[in-house]
Enzyme design. Structure first.
Site, PDB file in Angstrom:
ATOM      1  N   PRO A 169       0.748  -1.261  -0.022  1.00 43.69           N
ATOM      2  CA  PRO A 169      -0.026  -0.041  -0.070  1.00 43.69           C
ATOM      3  C   PRO A 169       0.738   1.464   0.029  1.00 43.69           C
ATOM      4  CG  PRO A 169      -0.968  -1.881   1.410  1.00 43.69           C
ATOM      5  CD  PRO A 169       0.170  -2.335   0.983  1.00 43.69           C
TER       6      PRO A 169
ATOM      7  N   GLU B 210      11.134  -8.048 -17.568  1.00 46.53           N
ATOM      8  CA  GLU B 210       9.507  -7.711 -17.371  1.00 46.53           C
ATOM      9  C   GLU B 210       9.157  -6.503 -17.765  1.00 46.53           C
ATOM     10  OE1 GLU B 210       7.073  -5.672 -13.253  1.00 46.53           O
ATOM     11  OE2 GLU B 210       9.309  -6.324 -13.214  1.00 46.53           O
ATOM     12  N   ARG B 211       9.931  -5.408 -18.307  1.00 49.96           N
ATOM     13  CA  ARG B 211       9.831  -4.375 -18.943  1.00 49.96           C
ATOM     14  C   ARG B 211       9.623  -4.796 -20.667  1.00 49.96           C
ATOM     15  NH1 ARG B 211      13.256  -0.740 -14.901  1.00 49.96           N
ATOM     16  NH2 ARG B 211      11.550  -0.375 -13.508  1.00 49.96           N
TER      17      ARG B 211
ATOM     18  N   THR C  22      -1.012  -9.435  -9.200  1.00 54.27           N
ATOM     19  CA  THR C  22      -1.810 -10.302 -10.118  1.00 54.27           C
ATOM     20  C   THR C  22      -1.477 -11.615  -9.869  1.00 54.27           C
ATOM     21  OG1 THR C  22      -1.032  -8.272 -11.813  1.00 54.27           O
ATOM     22  CG2 THR C  22      -1.747 -10.682 -12.726  1.00 54.27           C
TER      23      THR C  22
ATOM     24  N   GLY D 157       7.104  -0.284 -13.089  1.00 54.15           N
ATOM     25  CA  GLY D 157       7.646   0.945 -12.800  1.00 54.15           C
ATOM     26  C   GLY D 157       7.014   1.893 -13.599  1.00 54.15           C
ATOM     27  N   THR D 158       6.566   3.011 -12.820  1.00 53.87           N
ATOM     28  CA  THR D 158       5.789   4.198 -13.852  1.00 53.87           C
ATOM     29  C   THR D 158       6.661   4.742 -14.826  1.00 53.87           C
ATOM     30  OG1 THR D 158       6.613   6.047 -12.242  1.00 53.87           O
ATOM     31  CG2 THR D 158       4.479   4.739 -11.778  1.00 53.87           C
ATOM     32  N   ASN D 159       6.034   5.328 -15.910  1.00 54.85           N
ATOM     33  CA  ASN D 159       6.908   6.024 -16.739  1.00 54.85           C
ATOM     34  C   ASN D 159       7.769   6.810 -16.502  1.00 54.85           C
ATOM     35  OD1 ASN D 159       5.681   4.081 -18.446  1.00 54.85           O
ATOM     36  ND2 ASN D 159       4.636   5.289 -19.854  1.00 54.85           N
TER      37      ASN D 159
ATOM     38  N   GLN E 249     -10.898  12.047 -45.709  1.00 50.63           N
ATOM     39  CA  GLN E 249      -9.598  12.341 -45.570  1.00 50.63           C
ATOM     40  C   GLN E 249      -9.157  12.152 -44.114  1.00 50.63           C
ATOM     41  OE1 GLN E 249      -8.057  16.316 -45.930  1.00 50.63           O
ATOM     42  NE2 GLN E 249      -6.826  15.442 -47.906  1.00 50.63           N
TER      43      GLN E 249
END
Length: 382
Positions: free
Chosen positions: A131, A245-246, A161, A367-369, A282
């Site tokens: 948390p 992972e990434r 997950t 990991g956040t961007n 278009q």
């Protein structure tokens, strides 16, 4: 879209995956999303067809083929069939938990779990986030204290997950509060162990077919045989495996973006407005042209990254570049594709609406961007 990086063996494997998805997965997707998890029958079917543990040694029940292109095939086919829930679960199994076991596990740990995981009869979870600790894993407070017989584990984890069904857990815990980054260790935990309990199954914006849970450890007794890797080496073990992972997240983002584009091309070719088909306008052609170009460029970088991973040359920085760029690309592509669907794009009966919700997690997990850009930026100025 056929890409030159695949050979005849990959094409044959794709047919196997596609047949399994059509028979065992796609017909049940809506039910799994309502239930919030993929049943074990689907895991076993995937294992029986060789979709799990592709790179694990044959003597441990795996495919014996450590070629990430086979993982790419699975990811592409699941995303293309709008089966993001199972893709998320299998990605954790194959790209997170199994590599930890294969690289760090003792012979006993491997024999106990790898064959079952490859068969789909055991489900794994990587248990890191808390948390109060997400991208900053040095904030982990779950504590493993030394005892006369081993360790005593206490703590809480969240956003896990496969957490609702996992049989085996790779858990990060603090083992020495005064040792900084060397004060963390990994433990391999059987989910039947006394002191382990599952909390809520969390309600998510997207990936509704993938189960995500809170987990709790209450004075769970462990021995030194439950340590995965080296005591105090947990943080280093994580860093060493982040490129895979990434890369897995990048592959999912790219495959999902391609699927959204393919669905949209079909939709605009069939839908009419003011008489003509939408794809004769278009603006529609310009949007499709922009997306097609971005996808072609993206596949080139991803295929190069996969090749480098397979030869051990994919750096943490290059993996971070891919993770943030592909997950941002997925957001842009899905948003523009949804717009071309008009009002129907907002209806959950259409896959593009589900893809819009599924896409939002990609810039956050692994990991956040923002963290990815910090990793890249530090490397540039060091």
């Amino acid at each position: 879209m056929k890409r030159e990086v695949y050979g005849s063996d990959h094409d044959a494997f794709r047919e196997t995956v596609r047949e399994l998805v059509a028979r065992e997965v796609a017909p049940h997707r809506a039910e799994w999303e309502r239930e919030g998890l993929v049943p074990r029958t689907a895991w076993k079917a995937a294992g029986a067809q060789g979709l799990i543990g592709i790179g694990a040694p044959e003597e441990l029940g795996g495919g014996g083929t450590p070629d990430f292109r086979y993982r790419m095939v699975v990811i592409e086919e699941l995303c293309g069939a709008d089966c993001s829930g199972l893709n998320a679960g299998l990605s954790v199994q194959d790209d997170l938990v199994l590599p930890y076991l294969l690289d760090l596990g003792t012979p006993e740990q491997r024999r106990a779990w790898v064959p079952r995981m490859c068969a789909g009869t055991a489900i794994g979870a990587l248990v890191l986030t808390e948390p109060g600790a997400g991208s900053d894993l040095q904030g982990v407070r779950t504590l493993a204290r030394r005892t006369a017989t081993g360790w005593m584990l206490d703590g809480q984890k969240t956003f896990i997950t496969n957490g609702c069904q996992a049989d085996v857990l790779v858990v990060l815990a603090r083992t020495d509060p005064d040792a900084g980054s060397r004060g963390f260790s990994l433990f391999l935990i059987d989910a039947t162990a006394p002191g382990f309990r599952r909390g809520r199954k969390l309600e998510k914006l997207g990936l509704r077919g993938s189960d995500t849970a809170e987990l709790f450890f209450d004075e769970l007794e462990l021995t030194d045989a439950d340590v995965l890797g080296t005591v105090g080496g947990g943080f280093g073990h994580l860093m060493e495996r982040l490129p895979r992972e990434r890369l897995s997240i990048s592959a999912t983002s790219m495959a999902a973006a391609q699927a959204a584009f393919d669905w949209t091309r079909t939709y605009v070719a069939e839908r009419r407005a003011f008489g003509p088909r939408i794809d004769t306008f278009q603006n529609t052609r310009f949007v499709l042209a922009e997306i097609a170009t971005e996808l072609d460029v993206g596949w080139a970088y991803l295929d190069r990254s996969v090749a480098r991973y397979d030869t051990g040359e994919l750096s943490a920085v290059d993996a971070a570049k891919g993770k943030w760029w592909f997950s941002d690309l997925q957001q842009r592509v899905v948003d523009r594709c949804l717009q071309l669907h008009g009002g129907y794009g907002y209806m959950l009966e259409y896959p593009i609406a589900r893809a819009y919700a599924d896409a939002r997690i990609q810039p956050i997990y692994g990991g956040t961007n923002e963290i990815m850009k910090e990793i890249i930026g530090r490397d540039l100025i060091r």
